[in-house]
Design an enzyme around this catalytic site. Structure first.
Site, PDB file in Angstrom:
ATOM      1  N   CYS A   2      -7.887   8.432   8.219  1.00  0.00           N
ATOM      2  CA  CYS A   2      -7.534   9.707   8.808  1.00  0.00           C
ATOM      3  C   CYS A   2      -7.689  10.813   7.784  1.00  0.00           C
ATOM      4  O   CYS A   2      -8.148  10.601   6.669  1.00  0.00           O
ATOM      5  CB  CYS A   2      -6.088   9.668   9.318  1.00  0.00           C
ATOM      6  SG  CYS A   2      -5.760   8.307  10.469  1.00  0.00           S
ATOM      7  N   ARG A  50      -6.921  11.845  13.293  1.00  0.00           N
ATOM      8  CA  ARG A  50      -6.820  10.390  13.334  1.00  0.00           C
ATOM      9  C   ARG A  50      -8.134   9.706  13.712  1.00  0.00           C
ATOM     10  O   ARG A  50      -8.816  10.117  14.653  1.00  0.00           O
ATOM     11  CB  ARG A  50      -5.746   9.982  14.348  1.00  0.00           C
ATOM     12  CG  ARG A  50      -5.457   8.469  14.329  1.00  0.00           C
ATOM     13  CD  ARG A  50      -4.434   8.074  15.356  1.00  0.00           C
ATOM     14  NE  ARG A  50      -4.109   6.650  15.242  1.00  0.00           N
ATOM     15  CZ  ARG A  50      -3.602   5.926  16.218  1.00  0.00           C
ATOM     16  NH1 ARG A  50      -3.348   6.480  17.394  1.00  0.00           N
ATOM     17  NH2 ARG A  50      -3.346   4.649  16.031  1.00  0.00           N
ATOM     18  N   LEU A  51      -8.444   8.663  12.958  1.00  0.00           N
ATOM     19  CA  LEU A  51      -9.461   7.688  13.325  1.00  0.00           C
ATOM     20  C   LEU A  51      -8.720   6.450  13.791  1.00  0.00           C
ATOM     21  O   LEU A  51      -8.010   5.809  13.010  1.00  0.00           O
ATOM     22  CB  LEU A  51     -10.355   7.353  12.131  1.00  0.00           C
ATOM     23  CG  LEU A  51     -11.393   6.239  12.339  1.00  0.00           C
ATOM     24  CD1 LEU A  51     -12.445   6.660  13.347  1.00  0.00           C
ATOM     25  CD2 LEU A  51     -12.049   5.859  11.010  1.00  0.00           C
ATOM     26  N   GLU A  79      -4.541   2.318   5.159  1.00  0.00           N
ATOM     27  CA  GLU A  79      -4.384   1.030   5.841  1.00  0.00           C
ATOM     28  C   GLU A  79      -3.498   0.137   4.980  1.00  0.00           C
ATOM     29  O   GLU A  79      -3.727  -0.004   3.773  1.00  0.00           O
ATOM     30  CB  GLU A  79      -5.754   0.373   6.031  1.00  0.00           C
ATOM     31  CG  GLU A  79      -5.805  -0.623   7.146  1.00  0.00           C
ATOM     32  CD  GLU A  79      -5.794   0.036   8.517  1.00  0.00           C
ATOM     33  OE1 GLU A  79      -4.948  -0.370   9.347  1.00  0.00           O
ATOM     34  OE2 GLU A  79      -6.609   0.952   8.754  1.00  0.00           O
ATOM     35  N   GLY A 378     -18.462  -4.127  -1.102  1.00  0.00           N
ATOM     36  CA  GLY A 378     -18.277  -4.841  -2.357  1.00  0.00           C
ATOM     37  C   GLY A 378     -18.034  -3.993  -3.578  1.00  0.00           C
ATOM     38  O   GLY A 378     -18.119  -4.493  -4.700  1.00  0.00           O
TER      39      GLY A 378
END
Length: 629
Positions: A2, A50-51, A79, A378
């Protein structure tokens, strides 16, 4: 992921200034294309884009919770990967959840543990909480700085946001740079000294730090640092621990209520993530795993092996996709698209960046977003496990400077005499280098290599101490550049990308592992390779390191050189006072055989990227109407 913005002001009633809040928040629509929210009170204003990734209905923000007469409001970008454990702990303490989002777990964690809640979090985050009981703003950033956060303290107020562009929408903040800002752009860039926001009066909240702001003023506290422990585990135990941590990390980061995939280059780092993710999704009946790679038109025709890029990625990508049954998409870009995207990449990053290394990732992210909303990448394995050439090359180990800027003269030669006189480049870079060295936590049995002794590294103890320095510099000064790039280029397209190698448990454990164990068998990332035995095919497991792919097409050099020539010919170009134009023109005339093989930044930024970087600087100066203090 977000985008967040907010400000606290003790001088005026903010309920009358929603227009400022909305204007700031709207700049972050690409970070959060799915929803928006605002909260205002007389003292504090918070905005959110927001996503949607987890719990579409239960994760709406700003999130508000009441406790008696007290109100707590959260805006959050990130997250959490240990949400199940946090939820279970809070449930056992009598808390009630209305959904299953990590946002709710975070806010309730603050209600239970206060600011110390950050020490319990495993994830990537930047968030702000307005605490009406304390009349205080609390802001935190994750340990490694995966998610961005900038702020500016004014007289009687504080403004913060995910990105610089949002801060610049506040009327109290102007696009002004001083001598320090010029030094960061022309000497340090595309890296940035931790804590510096380039613009005058703007700062970055450093990784692993929290911020408190109230009527009593601003207070910043560090809550995390690399641990200072002697590593006592033997090789077998160490290898098993690395394997256990990495498997757990990747599996945790697969949580998502939207489609998820991996970025696959065919190298060790991305292949390991892909292998674990493919098996896990297949086990849960969610396969096949979508994978994505990037390439450039005619790259197979022009590719030439060198010390920094020993072989092409294409065959290895096919090898991995076939071995793990992934649904693979190869994204190939034309050179013209790559060059045109230099502008968009500059706007996304808010600063001049890594030239085509940025613009290609921006284009790549746009294509990935057509298929998935979340990707695993990565990045950072080289920093954590010692994969870069400067961990292994004697000239880099002996150099008394940041090892990714060994050829700094390639850029200093084209700066104007006036700018060099103003900035004192060597003094500035040396000061920043010595500041970084002074931060390094030393093992009880180790001592830092002095400037006098470092030119003739002798003995394992000296080498171990020097590589510990190089590792710290890389983790805290080079890695943030790649994390900035990854965040801005992906979030500019509404794509959330996670970086498992930045799990703080993995970084903490690897930090104190002796170099002879990390580089077992004399190979870069030798320990990681041993830990991944059986997870990857042996040929992929022991493939020589190859960095992020870049174009080898000579058209790229010719085009950026031509574009730069146009900038130099325009007397209104704002970059001109900062350049030694005759020296730059000489370099441009001699550049037919470039790249030189002596990159001025990192592994990939050689003379073509220098030209592109100057193009980005000029574009940044124009678009942001930069004023020099």
């Amino acid at each position: 992921m977000c985008g967040i913005v907010g400000f606290v002001d003790w001088r005026r009633d903010l309920t009358f200034h929603k227009d400022i809040l909305v204007g700031m928040t709207q700049t972050l629509i690409p970070r959060g294309p799915d929803a928006e929210g605002y909260w205002l009170s007389p003292r504090a204003a918070l905005g959110h884009r927001r996503l949607v990734v987890v719990d579409p209905q239960g994760g709406l923000q700003p999130m508000i919770r009441q406790r008696g007469e007290d109100t707590f409001i959260l805006i959050y970008n990130g997250e959490l990967y240990n949400t199940p454990e946090i939820r279970q702990e809070l449930l056992s303490r009598g808390y009630h959840f209305e959904g299953h989002s990590d946002t709710e777990a975070l806010l309730l964690s603050y209600l239970e543990w206060g600011p110390s809640c950050v020490e319990r979090l495993n994830g990537i985050f930047a968030f702000g909480i307005w605490d009406s009981r304390e009349q205080q703003l609390f802001v935190a950033r994750d340990r490694l700085g995966v998610k961005p956060l900038f702020y500016s303290q004014q007289t009687g107020s504080l403004v913060f946001a995910s990105e610089l562009k949002a801060l610049l929408q506040h009327p109290d903040i102007s696009p002004i740079i001083s001598r320090e800002g010029l030094a960061e752009v022309f000497l340090v860039g595309p890296a940035r000294t931790p804590g510096i926001g380039v613009y005058e009066g703007v700062s970055e909240l450093k990784p692993g730090h929290v911020l408190f702001y109230s009527a009593n003023g601003l207070h910043i506290r560090r809550y995390w640092a690399l641990p200072n422990n002697v590593h006592t585990d033997d090789l077998e135990t160490t290898t098993a621990k690395i394997r256990e941590l990495f498997l757990d990390t990747v599996e945790r980061q697969l949580v998502s209520d939207v489609p998820i995939g991996t970025l696959l280059s065919g190298g060790l780092d991305s292949s390991a993530i892909t292998a674990i993710a493919a098996v896990a999704l297949d086990k849960d009946g969610k396969g096949p795993l979508p994978t994505f790679s990037v390439d450039y038109a005619d790259n197979d025709r022009y590719f030439k092996s060198n010390d920094f890029q020993p072989d092409a990625d294409g065959p290895w990508i096919k090898r991995m996709s076939k071995a793990f049954g992934t649904k693979h998409t190869n994204c190939t870009f034309e050179i013209s698209d790559l060059i045109e995207a230099l502008k968009a990449a500059t706007l996304a990053r808010d600063l001049p960046g890594m030239a085509d290394i940025d613009s290609s990732l921006l284009l790549f992210s746009r294509e990935i977003k057509k298929h998935v909303t979340v990707g695993l990448s990565g990045e950072c394995a080289d920093e954590v496990f010692g994969g870069y050439p400067w961990f292994h090359r004697q000239d880099a180990l002996e150099a008394q400077t940041f090892p990714w800027t060994l050829h700094v003269e390639n850029r200093l030669q084209i700066l104007s005499p006036e700018l060099n006189a103003l900035l004192h480049p060597h003094d500035y870079l040396q000061r920043r280098y010595e500041e970084a060295l002074a931060e390094i936590p030393l093992l009880p049995s180790a001592s830092s290599v002095s400037h006098q002794d470092s030119r003739s590294l002798q003995g394992n103890a000296q080498r171990e101490a020097r590589i510990r320095e190089i590792t710290y510099l890389t983790l805290t000064r080079f890695m943030p550049t790649l994390l900035d790039r990854k965040d801005r280029m992906t979030m500019a397209t509404g794509l959330e990308v996670r970086v498992p190698y930045c799990d703080h448990r993995l970084v903490e454990y690897a930090w104190n592992i002796p170099w002879e164990m990390k580089a077992i068998e004399g190979r870069e990332k030798g320990l990681l390779r041993h830990a991944l035995t059986g997870i990857l095919p042996d040929d992929v497991l022991w493939r020589k390191k190859s960095p992020y792919p870049k174009t080898h097409n000579p058209i790229y050099l010719l085009t950026v050189r031509s574009w730069l020539s146009e900038i130099l010919a325009d007397m209104n170009s704002p970059i001109l006072p900062f350049l030694n134009v005759p020296a730059l023109r000489d370099l441009m005339r001699l550049s037919d055989t470039m790249p030189s093989g002596s990159p001025w930044f990192g592994q990939l930024m050689d003379i073509p990227q220098l030209f592109a970087y100057l193009i980005q600087v000029n574009y940044w100066l124009v678009e942001n109407k930069i004023r020099i203090l």
